[in-house]
Enzyme design. Sequence first.
Site, mmCIF file in Angstrom:
data_model
loop_
_atom_site.group_PDB
_atom_site.id
_atom_site.type_symbol
_atom_site.label_atom_id
_atom_site.label_comp_id
_atom_site.label_asym_id
_atom_site.label_seq_id
_atom_site.Cartn_x
_atom_site.Cartn_y
_atom_site.Cartn_z
ATOM 1 N N ASN A 137 0.839 -1.200 0.000
ATOM 2 C CA ASN A 137 0.000 0.000 0.000
ATOM 3 C C ASN A 137 0.871 1.246 0.000
ATOM 4 O OD1 ASN A 137 -2.884 0.944 0.299
ATOM 5 N ND2 ASN A 137 -1.866 2.134 1.882
ATOM 6 N N ASP A 188 -5.243 22.612 6.357
ATOM 7 C CA ASP A 188 -5.628 21.640 5.333
ATOM 8 C C ASP A 188 -5.916 22.317 3.987
ATOM 9 O OD1 ASP A 188 -6.351 19.148 4.174
ATOM 10 O OD2 ASP A 188 -6.915 18.442 6.154
#
Length: 442
Positions: free
Chosen positions: A156, A267
């Site tokens: 992953n 963010d």
Amino acid sequence: MPGFKPKSKVMPTKPAQTLPEPLAMFEQEIEVVERVVKSEIELARISRKDTSRPCLFTNADGKEQVLGWKVVTGLWARRERIAKAIGMDRTKLTSTLLEAMRHPGTLARAKKAPFMKNSIRNVDLTQLPIPKFFKKDGGRYFTAAMVVAEMDGVRNVSYHRLMVTGKDRMSIRIVPRHLYSMFRKAKGDLKVAIILTLNPAVMLSGAMSVAYGMDELTVASAILKAGRGKGLAIVRLPNGISVPTDCQIVMEARITKEEADEGPFVDITGTYDPVRKQPVVKVDKIWHVDGPVLYGISPGAHDHYLMMGMPREPIILDSVQKVVPRVGGVRLTEGGCCWLHGVVSIEQQKDGDAKNAMMAAFGAHPSMKRVVIVDPDIDIYDDRQVEWALATRFQGDRDMLVIHGARGSTLDPSSDGDKTTKVGMDATKPVGNATDFERVTE
Ligand code: MN
């Protein structure tokens, strides 16, 4: 000895000439800042003057002489640059990403990689020019790092911001997805590799949210094969994890069961994400090429938009293609942080196709709160053309779909928690009435 010249031990070279790929191909566009700048706040402030331009800091914290480490910001802040690094035209990116997701490629195995030339065993992250971007940030951050993990034959690759908390310690933000499930399943520490500064195909693949079990590196390999004609090669690290050979910096590390504060951190919407308890990562070893360049994505900047948002476009394209046969393109717009607002161009066969396209697009990317549907004659990459379509082909009472109380992005401060109102705007001309709506060009 007359005429004898001793060989110079230090070869003074211009930074631009020694830039490793993928930076070398953008030599002309990169603004080089040679003076000493502080990696805390000052570096980010300079880079934010124009977040679509790459800025190379060759002497952050005066570390160039000591370690030869440089910092670059804004590298993947334009679609054109990403496309060029992959080897294709920007309009082909979305469909290539989708095709690569459907048909992943293969990986070549290499025995060595350029980054294996240098290694640091006595890791001291506090000595590296890792930027702190905003005053209220929790600390210095790796913002363009990807984590590679392997478990039971599954690899992953995913993005995680990493906040430096000590010499060899960081806090990692992990949302409950694939890495999280591997970490929960691991009996003790989860061995990982943290990779930095490499081809954007790998970065895009890591943000595409493919199914668990699908190796993001094979998706990247298919993207590269489609672009430059050659797939991705990987190399195994001593800790057993395999990583792409073209990384400039690789850290062998472990995600531990210990927890510490992570954040606050800005963010994608340019607003603060609060402090949370998150797992502690311990770094065992750092590998790097000669004169490595540390890539730092400035939070809320254009490369943050593209690296996080653009990989959602193929997923939206896939979904819209299932309800409308001819889809011209999908774009999440920079004005909407490449996250909340989108444009889709379709060829309407029947009136109402646009409405179905909207619903498919919303379903594919739940964070999207506004989508504009346009005809194929509109360039979706040109915001003025999209607004022109809205101005001449759209009526608010007739062509707007409003969905109340849908789940959306918690990053949008105007939302009601995770509930948002989604707006679909049909700026396509009616089927069968081409002439009244045609834009005259000659
Ligand atoms: Mn995954």
